[in-house]
Design a protein around this motif. Structure first.
Motif, PDB file in Angstrom:
ATOM      1  N   ALA A  63       0.834  -1.202   0.000  1.00  0.00           N
ATOM      2  CA  ALA A  63       0.000   0.000   0.000  1.00  0.00           C
ATOM      3  C   ALA A  63       0.872   1.257   0.000  1.00  0.00           C
ATOM      4  CB  ALA A  63      -0.933   0.002   1.212  1.00  0.00           C
ATOM      5  N   SER A 119       2.848   1.464  -3.355  1.00  0.00           N
ATOM      6  CA  SER A 119       2.024   1.765  -4.530  1.00  0.00           C
ATOM      7  C   SER A 119       1.960   3.251  -4.853  1.00  0.00           C
ATOM      8  CB  SER A 119       0.598   1.227  -4.330  1.00  0.00           C
ATOM      9  OG  SER A 119      -0.083   1.968  -3.333  1.00  0.00           O
ATOM     10  N   ASN A 120       2.480   4.079  -3.953  1.00  0.00           N
ATOM     11  CA  ASN A 120       2.507   5.523  -4.209  1.00  0.00           C
ATOM     12  C   ASN A 120       3.825   5.983  -4.835  1.00  0.00           C
ATOM     13  OD1 ASN A 120      -0.091   6.350  -3.107  1.00  0.00           O
ATOM     14  ND2 ASN A 120       0.726   5.734  -1.135  1.00  0.00           N
ATOM     15  N   GLY A 132      -7.181   1.881 -12.034  1.00  0.00           N
ATOM     16  CA  GLY A 132      -6.984   1.974 -10.593  1.00  0.00           C
ATOM     17  C   GLY A 132      -6.967   0.664  -9.842  1.00  0.00           C
ATOM     18  N   ASN A 165       0.158   0.862  -8.951  1.00  0.00           N
ATOM     19  CA  ASN A 165       0.140   2.208  -8.373  1.00  0.00           C
ATOM     20  C   ASN A 165      -1.253   2.596  -7.896  1.00  0.00           C
ATOM     21  OD1 ASN A 165       2.735   3.304 -10.541  1.00  0.00           O
ATOM     22  ND2 ASN A 165       2.834   3.414  -8.322  1.00  0.00           N
ATOM     23  N   SER A 166      -1.315   3.319  -6.795  1.00  0.00           N
ATOM     24  CA  SER A 166      -2.594   3.733  -6.220  1.00  0.00           C
ATOM     25  C   SER A 166      -3.295   4.736  -7.135  1.00  0.00           C
ATOM     26  CB  SER A 166      -2.370   4.366  -4.851  1.00  0.00           C
ATOM     27  OG  SER A 166      -1.673   5.602  -4.988  1.00  0.00           O
ATOM     28  N   GLN A 167      -4.607   4.853  -6.969  1.00  0.00           N
ATOM     29  CA  GLN A 167      -5.381   5.821  -7.751  1.00  0.00           C
ATOM     30  C   GLN A 167      -4.879   7.242  -7.502  1.00  0.00           C
ATOM     31  OE1 GLN A 167      -9.699   5.286  -7.482  1.00  0.00           O
ATOM     32  NE2 GLN A 167      -9.390   3.120  -7.058  1.00  0.00           N
ATOM     33  N   GLU A 168      -4.504   7.523  -6.253  1.00  0.00           N
ATOM     34  CA  GLU A 168      -4.012   8.863  -5.897  1.00  0.00           C
ATOM     35  C   GLU A 168      -2.705   9.180  -6.620  1.00  0.00           C
ATOM     36  OE1 GLU A 168      -6.864   7.389  -3.111  1.00  0.00           O
ATOM     37  OE2 GLU A 168      -4.944   6.512  -3.704  1.00  0.00           O
ATOM     38  N   THR A 170     -11.796   3.015 -12.667  1.00  0.00           N
ATOM     39  CA  THR A 170     -11.708   2.116 -11.511  1.00  0.00           C
ATOM     40  C   THR A 170     -12.345   0.749 -11.768  1.00  0.00           C
ATOM     41  OG1 THR A 170     -13.758   3.047 -10.607  1.00  0.00           O
ATOM     42  CG2 THR A 170     -11.678   4.046  -9.892  1.00  0.00           C
TER      43      THR A 170
END
Length: 210
Positions: A42, A45-46, A178, A182-185, A197
């Protein structure tokens, strides 16, 4: 008018994240870098690919050999690889709508083709090309030139920041998904043309572009 949709494979079509994590952790001692838990993903992923490389502590000189070994070990996992829910149906619908589908991936062509054959999708894609982890834009540019296709007619679909960067360097539109690495953000922060998504949303996006 958009005519061609190019897909990334791992994390976009195929749910290989857990498998790749397991293989990478097995190789961590041999190549001298940090292993990671599923919980740490988590946070990871950023990160961009270069940030991830720096975080892991792996030598840039050992990285190409690691990738080759990773692809080789992934080959034996082909029977266990699943597509993300809804992906197969979306691919078949896009094909039916008249789009040409292709794959440009940093995985090996052999792995991707074997996985597609396992799912009965080997005839869905017109082409499958493999490129280096950080050289995907070179493969796209080479393909555009070879096929005499304008960048305006192509959309790239991927799950990572480096997919967005590759599309930007080649002048093609990019759809970020998404549900991958990688995160959606993180994806949103790099301003893809579209961020979806659910796989079904891709049909809506492409119908509007087409």
């Amino acid at each position: 008018m958009t005519k061609v949709i190019i897909f990334d494979f791992d994390g976009t079509l195929a749910d290989t994240i857990d498998i790749l994590l397991s293989i990478t952790n097995r190789l961590s001692a041999e190549f001298g870098f940090k292993s990671a838990t599923k919980e740490e993903l988590a946070q990871l992923s950023n990160l961009t690919s270069w940030e991830l490389l720096k975080y892991s502590g792996i030598s840039i000189f050992k990285f190409p050999l690691l990738i080759r070994k990773l692809k080789a070990e992934l080959r034996s996992e082909i029977p266990t690889i699943e597509l993300f829910p809804g992906i197969k149906e979306v691919l078949l619908e896009l094909k039916k709508l008249g789009f040409q589908l292709g794959i440009i991936t940093s995985n090996s062509r052999e792995n991707v083709l074997a996985s597609l054959e396992n799912k009965g999708l080997q005839d869905t894609f017109t082409f499958i090309y493999s490129g280096s982890t950080f050289g995907k834009h070179k493969v796209i540019n080479k393909w555009l030139k070879k096929e005499h296709i304008n960048a305006e007619e192509v959309v790239y679909v991927g799950d990572e920041i480096r997919d967005i960067d590759a599309a930007r360097k080649t002048g093609i539109k990019v759809v970020a998904v998404g549900w991958g690495f990688n995160s959606q953000e993180a994806l949103a922060a790099h301003s893809p043309d579209f961020l979806i998504t659910r796989p079904q949303e891709l049909i809506e996006v492409m119908s509007n572009l087409g």
